[in-house]
Design a protein around this motif. Structure first.
Motif, PDB file in Angstrom:
ATOM      1  N   LEU A  66     -77.020 -42.201 -42.632  1.00 43.56           N
ATOM      2  CA  LEU A  66     -76.307 -42.553 -41.580  1.00 43.56           C
ATOM      3  C   LEU A  66     -74.571 -42.043 -42.687  1.00 43.56           C
ATOM      4  O   LEU A  66     -74.085 -41.486 -41.960  1.00 43.56           O
ATOM      5  CB  LEU A  66     -76.052 -43.902 -41.131  1.00 43.56           C
ATOM      6  N   LEU A  67     -74.525 -42.913 -43.965  1.00 44.24           N
ATOM      7  CA  LEU A  67     -73.948 -42.289 -44.938  1.00 44.24           C
ATOM      8  C   LEU A  67     -73.787 -41.068 -45.544  1.00 44.24           C
ATOM      9  O   LEU A  67     -72.987 -40.362 -45.653  1.00 44.24           O
ATOM     10  CB  LEU A  67     -73.560 -43.124 -45.619  1.00 44.24           C
ATOM     11  N   MET A  68     -75.688 -40.845 -45.691  1.00 49.42           N
ATOM     12  CA  MET A  68     -75.393 -39.247 -46.246  1.00 49.42           C
ATOM     13  C   MET A  68     -75.309 -37.888 -45.291  1.00 49.42           C
ATOM     14  O   MET A  68     -74.233 -37.115 -45.556  1.00 49.42           O
ATOM     15  CB  MET A  68     -76.849 -39.008 -46.815  1.00 49.42           C
ATOM     16  N   GLY A  69     -75.489 -37.897 -43.473  1.00 47.11           N
ATOM     17  CA  GLY A  69     -75.305 -37.627 -43.475  1.00 47.11           C
ATOM     18  C   GLY A  69     -73.545 -37.253 -42.988  1.00 47.11           C
ATOM     19  O   GLY A  69     -72.770 -36.122 -42.722  1.00 47.11           O
ATOM     20  N   ALA A  70     -72.744 -38.654 -43.146  1.00 45.44           N
ATOM     21  CA  ALA A  70     -71.381 -38.308 -42.615  1.00 45.44           C
ATOM     22  C   ALA A  70     -70.298 -37.704 -44.347  1.00 45.44           C
ATOM     23  O   ALA A  70     -69.680 -37.050 -43.978  1.00 45.44           O
ATOM     24  CB  ALA A  70     -71.008 -40.297 -43.360  1.00 45.44           C
ATOM     25  N   ALA A  71     -71.436 -38.036 -44.996  1.00 44.40           N
ATOM     26  CA  ALA A  71     -70.944 -37.312 -46.683  1.00 44.40           C
ATOM     27  C   ALA A  71     -71.553 -35.748 -46.250  1.00 44.40           C
ATOM     28  O   ALA A  71     -69.745 -34.503 -46.821  1.00 44.40           O
ATOM     29  CB  ALA A  71     -71.309 -37.373 -47.491  1.00 44.40           C
ATOM     30  N   LEU A  72     -72.124 -35.392 -45.927  1.00 45.72           N
ATOM     31  CA  LEU A  72     -72.278 -33.954 -45.402  1.00 45.72           C
ATOM     32  C   LEU A  72     -71.609 -33.256 -43.959  1.00 45.72           C
ATOM     33  O   LEU A  72     -71.642 -32.184 -44.559  1.00 45.72           O
ATOM     34  CB  LEU A  72     -73.888 -33.348 -44.996  1.00 45.72           C
ATOM     35  N   ALA A  73     -71.087 -33.998 -43.217  1.00 49.98           N
ATOM     36  CA  ALA A  73     -70.383 -33.654 -41.773  1.00 49.98           C
ATOM     37  C   ALA A  73     -68.899 -32.167 -42.095  1.00 49.98           C
ATOM     38  O   ALA A  73     -69.335 -31.294 -40.856  1.00 49.98           O
ATOM     39  CB  ALA A  73     -70.249 -34.632 -40.831  1.00 49.98           C
ATOM     40  N   PRO A  74     -68.639 -32.913 -43.098  1.00 45.00           N
ATOM     41  CA  PRO A  74     -67.404 -31.994 -43.139  1.00 45.00           C
ATOM     42  C   PRO A  74     -67.985 -30.643 -43.840  1.00 45.00           C
ATOM     43  O   PRO A  74     -67.189 -29.209 -43.571  1.00 45.00           O
ATOM     44  CB  PRO A  74     -66.925 -32.728 -44.327  1.00 45.00           C
ATOM     45  N   PHE A  75     -69.275 -30.450 -43.878  1.00 40.22           N
ATOM     46  CA  PHE A  75     -69.227 -29.392 -44.666  1.00 40.22           C
ATOM     47  C   PHE A  75     -70.180 -28.080 -44.140  1.00 40.22           C
ATOM     48  O   PHE A  75     -71.283 -26.716 -44.929  1.00 40.22           O
ATOM     49  CB  PHE A  75     -70.212 -29.335 -46.599  1.00 40.22           C
ATOM     50  N   ILE A  76     -70.796 -28.761 -42.959  1.00 40.93           N
ATOM     51  CA  ILE A  76     -71.903 -28.087 -42.096  1.00 40.93           C
ATOM     52  C   ILE A  76     -70.989 -27.894 -40.065  1.00 40.93           C
ATOM     53  O   ILE A  76     -71.691 -27.813 -39.397  1.00 40.93           O
ATOM     54  CB  ILE A  76     -73.191 -29.019 -41.891  1.00 40.93           C
ATOM     55  N   ARG A  77     -70.284 -27.639 -41.041  1.00 44.30           N
ATOM     56  CA  ARG A  77     -69.526 -27.533 -39.590  1.00 44.30           C
ATOM     57  C   ARG A  77     -69.132 -26.283 -39.242  1.00 44.30           C
ATOM     58  O   ARG A  77     -69.474 -25.729 -37.824  1.00 44.30           O
ATOM     59  CB  ARG A  77     -67.334 -27.632 -39.394  1.00 44.30           C
ATOM     60  N   HIS A  78     -69.244 -25.439 -40.001  1.00 47.10           N
ATOM     61  CA  HIS A  78     -70.055 -24.273 -39.759  1.00 47.10           C
ATOM     62  C   HIS A  78     -71.263 -23.250 -39.230  1.00 47.10           C
ATOM     63  O   HIS A  78     -71.598 -22.598 -38.339  1.00 47.10           O
ATOM     64  CB  HIS A  78     -69.138 -22.841 -40.701  1.00 47.10           C
ATOM     65  N   LEU A  79     -72.261 -24.809 -39.019  1.00 49.14           N
ATOM     66  CA  LEU A  79     -73.302 -24.027 -38.529  1.00 49.14           C
ATOM     67  C   LEU A  79     -73.275 -24.481 -37.034  1.00 49.14           C
ATOM     68  O   LEU A  79     -72.567 -25.651 -36.299  1.00 49.14           O
ATOM     69  CB  LEU A  79     -74.062 -24.713 -39.467  1.00 49.14           C
ATOM     70  N   SER A  80     -74.327 -23.526 -36.608  1.00 52.11           N
ATOM     71  CA  SER A  80     -74.654 -24.755 -34.641  1.00 52.11           C
ATOM     72  C   SER A  80     -75.657 -25.526 -35.238  1.00 52.11           C
ATOM     73  O   SER A  80     -75.749 -25.887 -35.821  1.00 52.11           O
ATOM     74  CB  SER A  80     -75.293 -22.817 -34.463  1.00 52.11           C
ATOM     75  N   LYS A  81     -74.947 -26.173 -33.955  1.00 54.11           N
ATOM     76  CA  LYS A  81     -76.167 -27.189 -34.041  1.00 54.11           C
ATOM     77  C   LYS A  81     -77.509 -26.990 -33.394  1.00 54.11           C
ATOM     78  O   LYS A  81     -78.212 -28.169 -34.231  1.00 54.11           O
ATOM     79  CB  LYS A  81     -76.070 -27.560 -31.874  1.00 54.11           C
ATOM     80  N   LYS A  82     -78.344 -26.343 -33.453  1.00 56.81           N
ATOM     81  CA  LYS A  82     -79.306 -26.228 -33.881  1.00 56.81           C
ATOM     82  C   LYS A  82     -79.657 -26.315 -35.805  1.00 56.81           C
ATOM     83  O   LYS A  82     -80.635 -26.334 -36.523  1.00 56.81           O
ATOM     84  CB  LYS A  82     -80.066 -24.789 -33.541  1.00 56.81           C
ATOM     85  N   GLN A  83     -78.736 -25.256 -36.241  1.00 56.77           N
ATOM     86  CA  GLN A  83     -79.089 -24.984 -37.693  1.00 56.77           C
ATOM     87  C   GLN A  83     -78.946 -26.289 -38.853  1.00 56.77           C
ATOM     88  O   GLN A  83     -79.362 -26.366 -39.507  1.00 56.77           O
ATOM     89  CB  GLN A  83     -77.885 -24.459 -38.182  1.00 56.77           C
ATOM     90  N   ALA A  84     -77.729 -26.884 -37.948  1.00 56.92           N
ATOM     91  CA  ALA A  84     -77.222 -28.411 -38.157  1.00 56.92           C
ATOM     92  C   ALA A  84     -78.176 -29.532 -38.157  1.00 56.92           C
ATOM     93  O   ALA A  84     -78.587 -30.349 -39.218  1.00 56.92           O
ATOM     94  CB  ALA A  84     -76.048 -29.095 -37.342  1.00 56.92           C
ATOM     95  N   PHE A  85     -78.819 -29.242 -37.139  1.00 57.31           N
ATOM     96  CA  PHE A  85     -80.285 -30.190 -37.011  1.00 57.31           C
ATOM     97  C   PHE A  85     -81.155 -30.321 -37.583  1.00 57.31           C
ATOM     98  O   PHE A  85     -81.894 -30.737 -38.081  1.00 57.31           O
ATOM     99  CB  PHE A  85     -80.509 -30.312 -35.204  1.00 57.31           C
ATOM    100  N   LEU A  86     -81.889 -29.302 -38.072  1.00 60.80           N
ATOM    101  CA  LEU A  86     -82.806 -28.310 -38.703  1.00 60.80           C
ATOM    102  C   LEU A  86     -82.551 -29.044 -39.761  1.00 60.80           C
ATOM    103  O   LEU A  86     -83.417 -29.232 -40.670  1.00 60.80           O
ATOM    104  CB  LEU A  86     -82.813 -26.761 -38.317  1.00 60.80           C
TER     105      LEU A  86
END
Length: 212
Positions: A66-86
């Motif tokens: 949960l914390l790792m995903g929160a830290a990564l969130a600002p850096f995956i905003r440019h990805l589509s949902k499919k790309q981000a979930f993968l």
């Protein structure tokens, strides 16, 4: 990837000792891909298994994501949902740390090519060598006697060394360590994982406010 080999063999051998087949081990490690929670699940495995207990402990151990995903969130905003979930499915502690460091260095967000180059190598190494561990476990016996289990903390120490900035910036690590160790000694189960993580986040927040 080389660092994954020893404790993947340990996990596979321990799973085989608990009655997992050579087919069931790669199913578990491939569908979950969270080493800490898999070790916990195998340790708690009985026949018949206590499913709710295993699910609860697995959730606690994996709660750090949960914390790792929160830290990564600002850096995956440019990805589509499919790309981000993968990307998040293949995220483990090591690929998270390496991918996050590269994203911060480049300033262009998470590079899918770089991230998956790391993550897929780790993923398939984990599956392959846990399967080998399950196959060789009955022959080798207790593989921890060879010191393979030391690879687990060693990998995380290398990760911490790569993220080191200064002694002051590392204070939340110390707080997290002390709280997690105390919780481990006092409270049964895997509660040391969320308490250690949350105490580290809270201390980092207080440190950031002090510096502001």
């Amino acid at each position: 990837m080389l660092g994954f080999v020893p404790f993947a063999l340990v996990l596979g051998a321990q799973a085989a000792a608990k009655g997992f087949s050579v087919v069931e081990v790669p199913l578990m490690t491939g569908l979950n891909f969270g080493g800490g929670s898999e070790f916990a699940a195998v340790e708690l495995w009985t026949s018949p298994p206590h499913i709710l207990l295993i699910v609860a402990i697995t959730f606690l151990v994996n709660s750090r994501h949960l914390l790792m995903g929160a830290a990564l969130a600002p850096f995956i905003r440019h990805l589509s949902k499919k790309q981000a979930f993968l990307a998040l499915f293949f995220m483990c502690d090591e690929s998270w740390a390496i991918g996050l460091a590269d994203a911060k260095k480049s300033g262009a967000g998470l590079s899918l090519g770089y991230f998956f180059g790391v993550a897929l190598g780790l993923y398939f190494s984990w599956i392959i060598f846990t399967t080998i561990g399950a196959s060789l476990g009955p022959v080798l016996g207790d593989v921890t006697r060879y010191g393979f289990d030391m690879a687990f903390p060693a990998v995380f120490l290398v990760m911490l060394a790569g993220m080191w900035k200064s002694a002051r910036a590392a204070l939340p690590w110390l707080v997290s360590l002390l709280v997690a160790a105390t919780t481990y000694l006092v409270i049964p189960g895997a509660w040391y994982v969320p308490t250690g993580a949350l105490s580290g986040v809270f201390s980092a927040y207080l440190l950031a406010r002090t510096d502001a």
